[in-house]
Design an enzyme around this catalytic site. Structure first.
Site, PDB file in Angstrom:
ATOM      1  N   PHE A 118       0.951  -1.148   0.104  1.00 32.25           N
ATOM      2  CA  PHE A 118       0.035   0.049  -0.061  1.00 32.25           C
ATOM      3  C   PHE A 118       0.813   1.233   0.074  1.00 32.25           C
ATOM      4  O   PHE A 118       1.875   1.458   0.773  1.00 32.25           O
ATOM      5  CB  PHE A 118      -0.632  -0.082   1.297  1.00 32.25           C
ATOM      6  N   ASP A 177       2.315  -5.288   8.270  1.00 34.54           N
ATOM      7  CA  ASP A 177       1.103  -4.448   8.278  1.00 34.54           C
ATOM      8  C   ASP A 177      -0.199  -5.389   7.990  1.00 34.54           C
ATOM      9  O   ASP A 177      -0.153  -6.048   7.168  1.00 34.54           O
ATOM     10  CB  ASP A 177       1.233  -3.291   6.945  1.00 34.54           C
ATOM     11  N   TYR A 200     -10.451   0.455  10.952  1.00 30.10           N
ATOM     12  CA  TYR A 200     -11.668   0.965  10.156  1.00 30.10           C
ATOM     13  C   TYR A 200     -12.132   0.195   9.095  1.00 30.10           C
ATOM     14  O   TYR A 200     -13.188   0.345   8.594  1.00 30.10           O
ATOM     15  CB  TYR A 200     -11.438   2.486   9.970  1.00 30.10           C
ATOM     16  N   LYS A 201     -11.557  -0.811   8.706  1.00 26.63           N
ATOM     17  CA  LYS A 201     -11.710  -1.740   7.917  1.00 26.63           C
ATOM     18  C   LYS A 201     -12.479  -3.009   8.247  1.00 26.63           C
ATOM     19  O   LYS A 201     -13.314  -2.822   8.744  1.00 26.63           O
ATOM     20  CB  LYS A 201     -10.252  -2.289   7.129  1.00 26.63           C
ATOM     21  N   ARG A 344     -12.534  -4.215  -6.983  1.00 29.91           N
ATOM     22  CA  ARG A 344     -12.142  -4.963  -5.630  1.00 29.91           C
ATOM     23  C   ARG A 344     -13.605  -5.254  -4.972  1.00 29.91           C
ATOM     24  O   ARG A 344     -14.334  -4.293  -4.773  1.00 29.91           O
ATOM     25  CB  ARG A 344     -11.440  -3.873  -4.786  1.00 29.91           C
TER      26      ARG A 344
HETATM   27  C1  LIG Z   1      -5.690   1.097   4.717  1.00 29.95           C
HETATM   28  C2  LIG Z   1      -4.264   1.036   4.761  1.00 29.95           C
HETATM   29  C3  LIG Z   1      -3.387   1.736   5.173  1.00 29.95           C
HETATM   30  C4  LIG Z   1      -4.043   3.350   5.788  1.00 29.95           C
HETATM   31  O1  LIG Z   1      -3.211   4.036   6.385  1.00 29.95           O
HETATM   32  P1  LIG Z   1      -3.702   5.368   7.027  1.00 29.95           P
HETATM   33  O2  LIG Z   1      -2.439   5.686   7.952  1.00 29.95           O
HETATM   34  O3  LIG Z   1      -4.812   4.674   8.158  1.00 29.95           O
HETATM   35  O4  LIG Z   1      -4.342   6.242   6.234  1.00 29.95           O
HETATM   36  C5  LIG Z   1      -1.953   1.779   5.501  1.00 29.95           C
HETATM   37  N1  LIG Z   1      -1.504   0.504   4.650  1.00 29.95           N
HETATM   38  C6  LIG Z   1      -2.319  -0.436   4.432  1.00 29.95           C
HETATM   39  C7  LIG Z   1      -1.619  -1.692   3.869  1.00 29.95           C
HETATM   40  C8  LIG Z   1      -3.623  -0.343   4.289  1.00 29.95           C
HETATM   41  O5  LIG Z   1      -4.444  -1.233   3.833  1.00 29.95           O
END
Ligand SMILES: *Cc1c(COP(=O)(O)O)cnc(C)c1O
Length: 385
Positions: A118, A177, A200-201, A344
Site C-alpha cells: 500500500f 502491516d 476502520y476496515k 475490488r
Molecule cells: C488502509 C491501509 C493503510 C491506511 O493508512 P492510514 O494511515 O490509516 O491512512 C495503510 N496501509 C495499508 C496496507 C492499508 O490497507
C-alpha cells in the site's frame, strides 16, 4: 457451505446498520456501523464529555485507552497482553516501527519493502533508509522488512511465519502491516518484531478510527519511540523538561488519544469478543470462493484462486474497471476500484450473506453482459474511488 441458514455467524448481521437495498462489499475499505456504536459514542459525548468534563481523563479512563483498548485488539492479532498500543494512524505507526527497527540495527540502513505495498507504507519510510524491493530476494544487510500480510490490491496472502523467520535469520527486524487481515482471518504476528494495522476496515470501528502498533515484548526495554511525545513519557504529569521513556508498551504512545473515536472502537471490539476467528476464516473462504465461481470467466481473476492464499477479498481486472464499478455501485453493489484496472470486492464475514454474494454476482453479470458501463456518465472520476 454456501447456506445462510447454517452459517454459525449469521446472527451478527443484525448488529450492524446496512443498506436496505443493495450489497455492501466495501467492508475492506470502511467496515459497516455496529448499531451499539451509536449509543456508545453518544454516551462518550453526552455523559463523559458533557458531564464529566476534564474529569473524564480519570473517571472515564480516557488516559488509559491506548493501552486498555490495545489489550482488547491483541487477541485479534495473536499478541500477548501489554504488547499493543492503540491510537494515531497506521502511517504513523509504520513510521514508529521502522524507525525503531533501524535504531535497533545500527550499521544497517536497508528497508526491504514490496513495491506493491500500500503506497503510504513505502512513502512513510522512504526518508528513513534505502528501500529495496523484496523481489531482489536479499535480506542479509536489511535492518527492517516491511510487508502486508494481505495485499490490498490483489488480496494475496503472504506466509507470515515463513517470511518472519527468513527475515529474522538474516538479522533483520520484521514489521507486518495487517490492515487487510485483522478481522478477516486469524492473524498471528506474535513472532514478528512489530506489527501495525487499522481498525476502520474489517474491525468496523468507523472512519478515522485509531490504528494500533504491536511491539514484541523482547524489544520493550530497548526499542525507541522516535515520536517521543508526552504520553510515552515515564511520568507525563511530572512535566519534566527532558524525555524519559515509560517502561513497556506505554513508551510507544505519543499524545492525547482520540477519545470519541476510541468509543466507537470499543463498541466494535465488544462484538469481536464474541466471535470465533476460525469461523470467520471458514466463512470468508466460502464467500470469496462462491463469488469467484459465480463470476466465472466473465472477468480476469487478479486474486489467487486458492482460498488459502487469499484474504477476504476478490479482485478482478478489467480495462474499463472504473466505469464498470460506477455502473455496479449505481445498481446497489458497493465494491471499489483501484488503479489501474482492479475491481475490488471485500467480504466482511460478520455481516455478508451468501445471498448477498449471489445478488452481487448477478448484478455484475448484468453490467458486463449488457455493457451498461459504457454509459458516458460513468467515465468521470470522483475524488475518492
Ligand atoms: C488502509 C491501509 C493503510 C491506511 O493508512 P492510514 O494511515 O490509516 O491512512 C495503510 N496501509 C495499508 C496496507 C492499508 O490497507
Amino acid at each position: 457451505m454456501f447456506d445462510d441458514d447454517r452459517d454459525p455467524l449469521r446472527h451478527f448481521r443484525d448488529e450492524f446498520v446496512l443498506p436496505d437495498d443493495g450489497v455492501y462489499l466495501a467492508g475492506n475499505s470502511l467496515g459497516a456501523l455496529p448499531k451499539a456504536a451509536v449509543g456508545r459514542v453518544g454516551q462518550a459525548v453526552e455523559q463523559e464529555w458533557g458531564r464529566e468534563l476534564v474529569g473524564g481523563w480519570n473517571s472515564a479512563g480516557w488516559y488509559e485507552q491506548p493501552l486498555t483498548v490495545g489489550d482488547r485488539i491483541a487477541p485479534l492479532i495473536g499478541a500477548p497482553p501489554g504488547s499493543v498500543v492503540a491510537g494515531n494512524t497506521t502511517s504513523i505507526a509504520i513510521y514508529q516501527a521502522v524507525s525503531a527497527a533501524l535504531r535497533l540495527r545500527p550499521g544497517r540502513r536497508v528497508i526491504v519493502v514490496d513495491r506493491a505495498n500500500f503506497p503510504t507504507d513505502n512513502y512513510m519510510v522512504q526518508g528513513l533508509g534505502e528501500l529495496r524491493d523484496i523481489g531482489e530476494g536479499r535480506f542479509d544487510d536489511a535492518a527492517a522488512v516491511l510487508l502486508s500480510e494481505v495485499d490490498y490490491r490483489t488480496g494475496e496472502r503472504r506466509d507470515v511465519r515463513e517470511t518472519t523467520a527468513r527475515a529474522q535469520e538474516a538479522g533483520a527486524l520484521m514489521v507486518w502491516d495487517v490492515c487487510h487481515s485483522v478481522g478477516a482471518l486469524r492473524v498471528d504476528v506474535s513472532a514478528a518484531d512489530f506489527a501495525v494495522g487499522c481498525t476502520y476496515k474489517y474491525v468496523n470501528a468507523g472512519p478515522g478510527a485509531p490504528a494500533f502498533l504491536y511491539v514484541n515484548p523482547r524489544h520493550h526495554a530497548t526499542a525507541e519511540n522516535v515520536l517521543s511525545g508526552w504520553h510515552g513519557h515515564a511520568e507525563p504529569f511530572a512535566f519534566e523538561p527532558g524525555y524519559r521513556p515509560a517502561n513497556g508498551i506505554r513508551r510507544f504512545a505519543v499524545s492525547t488519544p482520540h477519545v470519541l473515536s476510541f468509543a466507537a472502537l470499543e463498541a466494535a471490539l465488544d462484538i469481536w469478543e464474541r466471535v470465533d476467528l476460525d469461523q470467520v476464516r471458514a466463512k470468508s473462504m466460502a464467500l470469496t470462493s462462491l463469488f469467484v465461481d459465480l463470476v466465472g470467466d466473465r472477468l480476469e481473476l487478479a486474486s489467487p484462486r486458492d482460498p488459502q492464499r487469499r484474504g477476504s477479498q476478490v479482485s478482478f481486472r478489467h480495462p474499463h474497471g472504473y466505469p464498470v464499478m460506477r455502473a455496479l455501485i449505481e445498481r446497489g453493489v458497493h465494491g471499489d476500484f483501484r488503479a489501474p484496472d482492479i475491481l475490488r470486492f471485500g467480504f466482511a464475514p460478520l455481516y455478508t450473506r451468501f445471498a448477498d454474494v449471489r445478488e452481487a454476482a448477478g448484478r455484475l453479470a448484468d453490467v458486463l453482459d449488457r455493457e451498461l458501463w459504457r454509459d458516458p456518465r460513468y467515465a468521470a472520476r470522483l475524488a475518492v474511488t
